[in-house]
Scaffold this active site. Structure first.
Site, short mmCIF file in Angstrom:
data_model
loop_
_atom_site.label_atom_id
_atom_site.label_comp_id
_atom_site.label_asym_id
_atom_site.label_seq_id
_atom_site.Cartn_x
_atom_site.Cartn_y
_atom_site.Cartn_z
N LEU A 139 5.91 1.17 6.53
CA LEU A 139 6.88 2.07 7.14
C LEU A 139 6.56 3.48 6.66
O LEU A 139 6.12 3.67 5.53
CB LEU A 139 8.31 1.71 6.73
CG LEU A 139 8.91 0.40 7.26
CD1 LEU A 139 10.30 0.18 6.66
CD2 LEU A 139 8.99 0.41 8.78
N ASP A 140 6.77 4.46 7.52
CA ASP A 140 6.56 5.85 7.12
C ASP A 140 7.50 6.22 5.98
O ASP A 140 8.56 5.59 5.80
CB ASP A 140 6.81 6.79 8.31
CG ASP A 140 5.86 6.55 9.46
OD1 ASP A 140 4.73 6.09 9.20
OD2 ASP A 140 6.25 6.82 10.61
N LYS A 141 7.15 7.25 5.24
CA LYS A 141 7.92 7.67 4.07
C LYS A 141 9.41 7.82 4.38
O LYS A 141 10.26 7.36 3.61
CB LYS A 141 7.37 9.01 3.56
CG LYS A 141 8.17 9.62 2.42
CD LYS A 141 7.61 10.97 2.02
CE LYS A 141 8.47 11.62 0.95
NZ LYS A 141 7.96 12.97 0.56
N ARG A 238 7.70 6.65 17.02
CA ARG A 238 7.88 8.10 17.05
C ARG A 238 7.02 8.75 18.14
O ARG A 238 7.48 9.63 18.88
CB ARG A 238 7.54 8.68 15.67
CG ARG A 238 8.42 8.15 14.56
CD ARG A 238 7.86 8.46 13.18
NE ARG A 238 7.81 9.89 12.94
CZ ARG A 238 7.19 10.45 11.89
NH1 ARG A 238 6.57 9.67 11.01
NH2 ARG A 238 7.19 11.75 11.74
#
Length: 325
Positions: A139-141, A238
């Protein structure tokens, strides 16, 4: 950095006919970069129908069995750190973590410590013997939600294979700009952005990416979406939402210029102005247990900042619709 043997298997269907070997493999084994797969091919680690193939330009015919016996880096040089983890499930084979915003998953340039890997190594030191400390997907930050971590080599091999075969259930909540009329599917390839080094984009020569979405709730100028990943490209949701012109609220890379709605309460304006990350949350994760084969599913609620934003969007809608009565 030490290494650990890894075994991968995949049986292709007729859809790969005519594709280069490296492209077909990168689409099947989504958690490994195309450059790494190309190196594995060149080093003779890849067998197609039990024959070693060392050319990435090898053309696929369809219905091949591909086996990869390679080595990957393990977390031997990463340091354990006492960082709190929200563990929603754990047994001898795996654990599932509810990741908060701001926590980087893997150490890297500029983030050598303070990551989820460092926290996992403190919680379960044996993970140092597994590729990527057992982490199966990312998962992205600033994306929150559920991640699965393997605790044994056997579980790691099984879970990676499930991910490659698109057998995971991965569902997300997102709050996007603009009002979406109905749900649908985005099937658009994603690759590196041609000019922005840190961004991805829909590009003709990218890797196939499929995102399903449906409308959960409509507001005056925003929409709460439920999304399901069929593939798992970098920044996939996104990028796809930005591509549809419904960018995720707060997204620093893909939201574009923020447009203030015409009907907005002071409270909602504050909530939107202060939301400095993408409003994206991995709310559901499902898979077959690597030992029992039983399908297991976990769900977690949206974090408090997203819930507060949603509540203000509801209050804003109720306020202005009440004025029209």
């Amino acid at each position: 950095m030490t290494t650990q043997p890894i075994e991968l298997r995949h049986t292709f269907d007729e859809k790969v006919y005519g594709k280069r070997l490296d492209l077909a493999l990168s689409e099947a084994f989504e958690d490994f970069s195309r450059s790494r797969i190309q190196d594995w091919v060149k080093q003779g680690f890849v067998k197609v129908n039990d024959e070693v193939i060392k050319s990435n330009k090898h053309k696929m015919a369809g219905f091949e069995l591909v086996e990869i016996n390679a080595e990957v880096e393990v977390a031997g040089d990463w340091k354990p750190q006492a960082i709190d983890l929200d563990i929603v499930y754990e047994d001898e084979d795996l654990l599932v973590v509810n990741k908060p915003a701001g926590l980087v998953v893997h150490p890297g340039a500029g983030n050598q410590d303070g990551t989820m890997v460092n926290a996992l190594l403190h919680h379960a030191p044996q993970l140092s013997n597994l590729p990527r400390a057992g982490i199966i997907h990312r998962l992205d930050k600033d994306t929150t939600g559920l991640l699965v971590v393997a605790k044994t080599i056997g579980a790691h091999t099984n879970l990676v294979e499930q991910l490659q075969n698109r057998a995971f259930t991965r569902e997300y909540d997102a709050i996007v700009n603009r009002v979406m009329v109905s749900g649908g599917t985005v099937d658009a390839p994603i690759g590196r952005h041609p000019t922005k080094r840190t961004a991805m984009a829909v590009v003709a020569d990218g890797r196939r990416a499929i995102t399903h979405y449906r409308v959960a709730e409509k507001f005056l100028d925003h929409t709460h979406l439920k999304l399901r990943l069929e593939t798992g490209r970098t920044h996939q949701i996104r990028v796809h939402m930005g591509y549809l012109k419904f960018p995720i609220v707060g997204d620093p890379l893909y939201s574009g210029r923020y447009r203030v709605p015409t009907k907005i309460t002071p409270e909602l304006k504050v909530a939107l102005d202060s939301f400095k990350r993408q409003a994206l949350h991995a709310s559901k994760l499902g898979l077959k247990h690597p030992s029992t084969g039983e399908y297991i599913e976990w769900k977690v609620q949206m974090p408090s900042d997203m819930q507060h934003l949603r509540d203000e969007l509801v209050a804003n809608r109720d306020h202005f619709e009440g004025q029209e009565d």
